[in-house]
Design a protein around this motif. Sequence first.
Motif, PDB file in Angstrom:
ATOM      1  N   HIS A  61      20.753 -30.315  65.660  1.00  0.00           N
ATOM      2  CA  HIS A  61      21.502 -29.645  64.471  1.00  0.00           C
ATOM      3  C   HIS A  61      21.197 -30.415  63.238  1.00  0.00           C
ATOM      4  O   HIS A  61      21.138 -30.001  62.045  1.00  0.00           O
ATOM      5  N   ALA A  62      20.598 -31.849  63.378  1.00  0.00           N
ATOM      6  CA  ALA A  62      20.001 -32.487  62.067  1.00  0.00           C
ATOM      7  C   ALA A  62      18.701 -31.602  61.647  1.00  0.00           C
ATOM      8  O   ALA A  62      18.279 -32.081  60.679  1.00  0.00           O
ATOM      9  N   LYS A  63      18.128 -31.126  62.363  1.00  0.00           N
ATOM     10  CA  LYS A  63      16.915 -30.511  62.175  1.00  0.00           C
ATOM     11  C   LYS A  63      17.074 -29.223  61.225  1.00  0.00           C
ATOM     12  O   LYS A  63      17.898 -28.451  61.498  1.00  0.00           O
ATOM     13  N   SER A  64      16.075 -28.850  60.332  1.00  0.00           N
ATOM     14  CA  SER A  64      16.217 -27.684  59.410  1.00  0.00           C
ATOM     15  C   SER A  64      15.073 -26.649  60.127  1.00  0.00           C
ATOM     16  O   SER A  64      13.923 -26.894  59.624  1.00  0.00           O
ATOM     17  N   ILE A  65      15.493 -25.871  60.846  1.00  0.00           N
ATOM     18  CA  ILE A  65      14.365 -24.897  61.472  1.00  0.00           C
ATOM     19  C   ILE A  65      14.759 -23.605  60.965  1.00  0.00           C
ATOM     20  O   ILE A  65      15.712 -22.917  60.962  1.00  0.00           O
ATOM     21  N   ARG A  66      13.773 -23.093  60.211  1.00  0.00           N
ATOM     22  CA  ARG A  66      13.773 -21.631  59.736  1.00  0.00           C
ATOM     23  C   ARG A  66      12.291 -21.022  60.409  1.00  0.00           C
ATOM     24  O   ARG A  66      11.316 -21.460  59.951  1.00  0.00           O
ATOM     25  N   ILE A  67      12.489 -19.626  60.498  1.00  0.00           N
ATOM     26  CA  ILE A  67      11.328 -18.982  60.711  1.00  0.00           C
ATOM     27  C   ILE A  67      11.163 -17.752  59.875  1.00  0.00           C
ATOM     28  O   ILE A  67      12.131 -17.097  59.829  1.00  0.00           O
ATOM     29  N   ARG A  68       9.966 -17.707  59.177  1.00  0.00           N
ATOM     30  CA  ARG A  68       9.934 -16.627  58.096  1.00  0.00           C
ATOM     31  C   ARG A  68      10.123 -15.168  58.790  1.00  0.00           C
ATOM     32  O   ARG A  68       9.751 -14.842  60.073  1.00  0.00           O
ATOM     33  N   ASN A  69      10.811 -14.441  57.859  1.00  0.00           N
ATOM     34  CA  ASN A  69      11.309 -13.090  58.335  1.00  0.00           C
ATOM     35  C   ASN A  69      12.386 -12.825  59.260  1.00  0.00           C
ATOM     36  O   ASN A  69      12.723 -11.700  59.754  1.00  0.00           O
TER      37      ASN A  69
END
Length: 325
Positions: A126-134
């Motif tokens: 949860h401490a990681k910021s994971i985003r994937i485009r689109n």
Amino acid sequence: MMMRSQVNSQIRKVARSYGLEITKLTPCASFYKSNSAYKADTKQGTFLIKPFIGSEVKLRRITAYMKRLENEQYPYMPSWRTNLAGTMWIRKNNKLYYVTDWIDGQQLGEAEQDYMRVGKALATLHAKSIRIRNWKPRNVLAEVNQLRVQNHKFLRRLPFLQNNRTEQGKWFKLVGSHCKLMAEEACQILDQPSTARKLKLARLALVHNDVTIPNIINSVNQLYLIDWECSYVGSIYYEIVRALANTTLFNTGKINAFLTEYTKFRPLDKQEKMIISALFRLPREVWYLGLHSNRGSKSTLFQIVRDTWSKRMEAIHWVDEWAKA
């Protein structure tokens, strides 16, 4: 439906697509299916080959999450293998598959140290910021509103459930009004201005979304979360609550171990703790039982909910005090 020999042939073709030559193939059962995955002993090592039930778009998203986690050296997951074409998944005969390392170990035990490990594994995630485009994340407020809808449906069905002349009907008569009160108290907390503001501005994170005892493996010196097929970017609060309910069976010692270790690696402020206490008091399993049970039917879920009800009340009180501290 493919014959067993056809299935084995298909799995061997999948393995060869990853450069693996199978020497022994063993079906692995899940709660729902006798051959949900396969343990593949190969000349290169031991692996899990998993048929994926879902769309290619979803599998692409999940493998993108897994690649990001591996790049950030997240240690609490099995390694996802890359095939000879350079992807983490493959399609064979119009079926989707992926391959991970096989993890030897045991399921979650009774020792509180095990729950500290779970808390640390989730906090690190949860401490990681994971985003994937689109790919858009799920809105936290939308998730909370879905819970409100479930409560509304349950309350509409409650009179019918209480009129059943069955063991379940008697139990719903006993706890129905209490379930209504629990949901009202939770909504009061969530509707407080400071709490509502925190929900609106909550930082999203990648969540596993299926932290259950079967999906946790204790290896010799490491804990692993397996089966990431439900993962998405969304609310950490709901994940914490579900993980506590699904793994601790409302044992306050285990809950304390989990939350103490979690907050060491992903601290929670006052409003966040209040959100967790509110969500934790929602009788989600009772809603599910009430909305999906048939007249007079008995189920394992009913027995678990009934037998853990008093422990649930103790756990709710404990989490309330933890949130206020």
